[in-house]
Design a protein around this motif. Structure first.
Motif, PDB file in Angstrom:
ATOM      1  N   UNK A   1       3.125  16.390  -0.978  1.00 29.93           N
ATOM      2  CA  UNK A   1       2.361  15.226  -0.533  1.00 29.93           C
ATOM      3  C   UNK A   1       3.298  14.014  -0.406  1.00 29.93           C
TER       4      UNK A   1
ATOM      5  N   UNK B   1       3.494   5.809  -5.476  1.00 24.93           N
ATOM      6  CA  UNK B   1       3.418   5.833  -6.935  1.00 24.93           C
ATOM      7  C   UNK B   1       2.418   6.873  -7.438  1.00 24.93           C
ATOM      8  N   UNK B   2       1.337   7.098  -6.669  1.00 24.31           N
ATOM      9  CA  UNK B   2       0.303   8.010  -7.148  1.00 24.31           C
ATOM     10  C   UNK B   2       0.813   9.454  -7.288  1.00 24.31           C
TER      11      UNK B   2
ATOM     12  N   UNK C   1      -8.758   6.495   2.901  1.00 23.39           N
ATOM     13  CA  UNK C   1      -9.032   7.901   2.560  1.00 23.39           C
ATOM     14  C   UNK C   1     -10.501   8.072   2.225  1.00 23.39           C
TER      15      UNK C   1
ATOM     16  N   UNK D   1       3.877  10.351  -7.449  1.00 20.86           N
ATOM     17  CA  UNK D   1       4.980  10.286  -8.412  1.00 20.86           C
ATOM     18  C   UNK D   1       4.448  10.310  -9.838  1.00 20.86           C
ATOM     19  N   UNK D   2       3.340   9.582 -10.057  1.00 22.59           N
ATOM     20  CA  UNK D   2       2.733   9.544 -11.383  1.00 22.59           C
ATOM     21  C   UNK D   2       2.318  10.954 -11.814  1.00 22.59           C
TER      22      UNK D   2
ATOM     23  N   UNK E   1       2.056   1.903  -3.346  1.00 24.32           N
ATOM     24  CA  UNK E   1       0.984   2.482  -4.148  1.00 24.32           C
ATOM     25  C   UNK E   1       0.802   3.960  -3.822  1.00 24.32           C
TER      26      UNK E   1
ATOM     27  N   UNK F   1       0.828  -1.197   0.000  1.00 24.81           N
ATOM     28  CA  UNK F   1       0.000   0.000   0.000  1.00 24.81           C
ATOM     29  C   UNK F   1       0.867   1.254   0.000  1.00 24.81           C
TER      30      UNK F   1
ATOM     31  N   UNK G   1     -13.885   9.092   0.537  1.00 23.26           N
ATOM     32  CA  UNK G   1     -14.387   9.131  -0.826  1.00 23.26           C
ATOM     33  C   UNK G   1     -14.191  10.538  -1.398  1.00 23.26           C
TER      34      UNK G   1
END
Lengths: 139, 707
Positions: free
Chosen positions: B534, B496-497, B657, B499-500, B493, B490, B659
């Motif tokens: 972030x 990565x978000x 997190x 970073x993307x 992940x 997790x 919604x």
């Protein structure tokens, strides 16, 4: 083409770059809206995030597959989940492509066009297999 | 000779003589009656007997066992090296004693001339004017020996005198025989006593090393001068367990010898040979050749052997159930002339009993060891399962019972598949090793047991007669490990978000075939900035969450003023307050609290940040301090988006997190509230939330008031 992702920045990146490649882009920020748009607009392809609040990407893909109105729409997963078991889930859920974040949005247009071209040639099964057995580097 | 004696014809002098002889004979008889041992008998004959016979000197010789010689036992009154010359002489020698022994008839020689006539070889020997009487010592026609009496002058041996000497010889023979029987009986008694005492010792304790040492000490000096006990070690080597001798210095010396001349298992004689062959070895007299062979050219050894003065040896195996366990050695040296058959038989008997005792003791020790091992296994936390070759359960300890939910009674003697149906799938994962090959490597595999899944760490050793499995229930550890790997997945992940977004924004800005609108370019730059922050925040929080999970966060609890703290947090938040948000502190009910100030500040900053972040349309954010029931309450309330009831507890989960539809895409690490709650709880407090969607949220920290 429909992009379903809860991250607005990812949606923006896809929209700007796909548009630059001459592709019309629809956006949805969660699964429910994504399903709705897919049914209504019948996009050529759906770029689908996996980890989203509410319906996750796997579930969205399954629901798209069950609905005759959307079952033929090819799905390319666009996700931060990079594990082998995640790829297997993507294949199972009916994906024809699997893009791991971070990805190069500049290439995303040609990537999806290639997927569509191969589907045209009847390579759906090969595309699905390639999700698990990556033949080339990720986009 | 006339059988009845007519006293009337005798003179008074003759009568007095006869009475005197009778008196002297009486005294001899009394002396002999009181003499028990052969030595006492010999002493009595050679003192009182000689006096009674009016002899000046006397000698007693016994016929040897083979009947071929006479061995001189004792003498009195003869001068010169009597034993050197006449200690041992053949029966066919031309000597008076040999003559008497041959004929069995008494010999009375009244003068030296008479002697020289009969025994020409003696001419010139002895003293002048000697008469001698040589008499057989016989009982019931059986000849024991001969007694010789010498007189200071030539003599006429009257019938009475002859009769009197014959009677004396008869009495001496009887006394000698009695004393010999007595000695034999004493020896037998000694042996019996020894066997009895040794047996008692051997059965008194299971510590056979100790009892064998005592048996060895018991044997000296009454049975032998030396007693040694050697045992065969597990590796076949011979180890000296005990040496006994009356003199402790000699014992020490013997041990030193043993070290200098350790027994060679290939020795052709002695302990090694007896242990190897299991056959006893008995040398009533040690053959000279054997000693020479033993000594060889070693002069040191020759001195040692000379010092030992070995005369006879007995070496008997200690064996039980066909196995030779050791050997018992008896040596006759300084005080024992030799050993006889009875000594040898006795040694065999003691060795037989000792062998059984050692065997029993070892069997007991082994059984005890087995029992100890079983007792230990019962308390091992790992399940231990022993299967025989056919797959039947032979051992099933209490941990195995607990793990599998099958008691020992239910499991023992049954096929393991019948006890645990999923056993096959478990054992197929285990690579069995052989003892001593390498350490068994446990594998962690799932095992279905009575409808639920266990994770076990299992290993197995195949020891030939069966297989022993060790099983550890690692279900909890496995869950922890799963949580950890989930956390890593997790976390990756979550990294990565952003970073993307950053990478994607940079790639897009640099895309050459694309002319970005100015607003878009600005948006991408904002994305890069926001997502970088972030990213940093996520990394920080992952570190903190990791520390919390590892219980590696230190807390310094102290009294602190919540007002000061709340105002400080509010002041820094006010520096970058978005448009439309107002922030204030209500400090009316505040009381000092017990907490770690820095950790609590972290919590408040996070709660205030959230309150602002989740109020995209602006509104009031309030920090309210209150106290009730010994607790201080710090509430952070907003009028923002609120949290649906279904999500209210989940927001405290790791990486959860809200919604984004409700939160309108507010980004975050998903760790903030998890960390806040964990920190508060570790300061003995609580963190709860009340909320109504669309109306805002109220987070409440409760901490103990400082005493």
């Amino acid at each position: 083409m429909l992009v379903i992702d809860d991250e607005s920045s990812i949606r923006l990146l896809c929209r700007v770059n796909l548009t630059a490649s001459g592709i019309d882009v629809l956006e949805a920020e969660d699964g429910v809206h994504g399903l709705e748009l897919a049914r209504k607009e019948r996009p050529d392809l759906i770029l689908l995030d996996v980890m989203m609040p509410g319906l996750d990407g796997w579930e969205v893909a399954r629901r798209l597959g069950r609905d005759a109105a959307t079952s033929e729409i090819p799905i390319v997963f666009l996700t931060a989940r990079a594990g082998d078991d995640d790829r297997a889930l993507g294949e199972e859920a009916g994906g024809v492509g699997y893009v791991v974040k971070p990805f190069d949005p500049v290439e995303i247009g040609s990537f999806v066009e290639n997927v569509l071209a191969r589907l045209e040639r009847g390579e759906r099964d090969e595309l699905r297999r390639e999700i698990v057995h990556r033949p080339e580097g990720d986009a | 000779m006339t059988p009845s004696v007519n006293t009337e014809g005798l003179s008074l002098e003759a009568l007095a003589d006869a009475a005197d002889r009778a008196n002297r004979l009486q005294r001899v008889t009394e002396r002999l009656a009181g003499a028990l041992t052969p030595q006492q008998v010999l002493d009595a004959i050679l003192t009182e007997g000689l006096r009674a016979a009016e002899a000046r000197a006397g000698a007693i010789g016994l016929v040897t066992e083979d009947g071929q010689a006479i061995e001189l036992l004792a003498q009195s009154g003869y001068r010169g090296p009597v034993f050197e010359e006449y200690g041992h002489f053949p029966l066919d020698a031309d000597l008076p004693m040999s003559h008497v022994a041959r004929t069995g008839e008494p010999l009375f020689l009244e003068s030296r001339a008479e002697r020289n006539e009969l025994f020409p070889s003696l001419e010139g020997k002895g003293e002048d004017g000697n008469a001698i009487a040589v008499l057989p010592l016989a009982l019931d026609g059986r000849l024991l020996g001969v007694i010789a009496l010498s007189f200071g002058e030539n003599m006429v041996f009257s019938e009475e005198r002859r009769q009197m000497k014959m009677t004396l010889a008869h009495q001496a023979a009887q006394a000698l025989e009695r004393s010999r029987l007595y000695a034999a009986e004493q020896a037998a008694r000694q042996r019996l006593a020894f066997v009895a005492e040794a047996s008692e010792l051997l059965s008194s304790s299971l510590d056979y090393e100790q009892t064998l040492k005592q048996v060895a000490r018991l044997a000296v000096p009454r049975l032998a001068d030396w007693c040694a006990i050697d045992m065969v070690g597990e590796d076949g080597s011979i180890k000296r367990l005990a040496v006994a001798h009356q003199d402790p210095d000699k014992v020490q010396w013997a041990y030193e010898l043993q070290e200098r001349y350790p027994p060679d298992p290939d020795d052709p004689h002695g302990v090694a040979e007896v242990i190897r062959s299991g056959q006893p070895e008995f040398f009533p007299e040690l053959p000279e050749e054997l000693l020479e062979e033993l000594i060889g050219d070693d002069e040191d050894l020759r001195r040692i052997v000379d010092e030992l003065g070995l005369r006879a040896t007995i070496c008997v195996p200690l064996s039980a159930r066909g196995r030779t366990l050791g050997a018992l050695t008896l040596i006759a040296a300084e005080t024992h002339a030799g050993f006889d058959q009875a000594d040898f038989d006795l040694s065999l008997e003691v060795a037989r009993r000792a062998g059984i005792a050692v065997d029993n003791s070892r069997l007991f020790q082994e059984a005890e060891k087995g029992a100890n091992a079983a007792r230990a296994l019962a308390h091992v936390a790992d399940g231990v399962v022993l299967l025989d070759r056919a797959g039947f359960v032979r051992h099933w300890n209490s941990a195995a019972s607990l793990m599998m939910g099958v008691s020992e009674e239910e499991a023992l003697g049954r096929r393991v598949e019948a006890v645990v149906p999923a056993w096959d799938s478990l054992s197929s994962h285990i690579r069995l090793v052989r003892p001593g090959e390498e350490l068994a490597r446990p594998v962690t595999v799932p095992l279905m047991v009575q409808g639920h899944e266990l994770w076990v760490s299992a290993s197995g050793v195949d020891f030939g007669e069966g297989t022993v499995y060790a099983l550890r229930d690692v279900t909890d550890e496995h869950a922890v490990e799963k949580t950890r790997s989930d956390f890593v997945a997790t976390a990756s992940h979550e990294l990565r978000t952003p970073l993307a977004a950053i990478y994607g924004a940079v790639r897009t800005i640099r895309r050459e075939d694309l002319e970005l609108a100015e607003t878009d370019e600005a948006t991408f730059l904002e994305i890069i900035e926001a997502e970088s922050l972030r990213l940093a925040q996520i990394v920080d929080q992952i570190l903190v969450a990791g520390q919390i999970d590892a219980d590696a966060v230190d807390f310094e609890l102290e009294t602190c003023d919540p007002v000061e703290l709340a105002e400080g947090v509010a002041e820094s938040a006010a520096l970058h307050l978005p448009h439309g948000i107002s922030l204030h502190v209500d400090k009316e009910g505040a009381r000092p609290i017990l907490c770690d100030v820095n950790k609590l500040r972290q919590v408040l900053v996070n709660l205030v940040d959230n309150a602002i972040k989740y109020s995209p349309d602006g509104g009031d954010v309030e920090i309210k301090l209150d106290s009730a029931n010994g607790e201080c309450l710090i509430e952070v309330a907003d009028e923002g988006l609120g949290i649906p009831s279904s999500e209210r507890e989940r927001i405290f989960e790791k990486f959860y997190r809200l919604d984004p539809q409700q939160t309108r895409g507010v980004g975050g690490s998903g760790l903030g509230l998890y960390i806040c709650r964990e920190l508060v709880e570790r300061m003995n407090g609580r963190l709860d939330v009340e909320s109504e969607p669309g109306e805002g949220s109220r987070f409440t920290v409760r901490l103990p008031v400082s005493a």
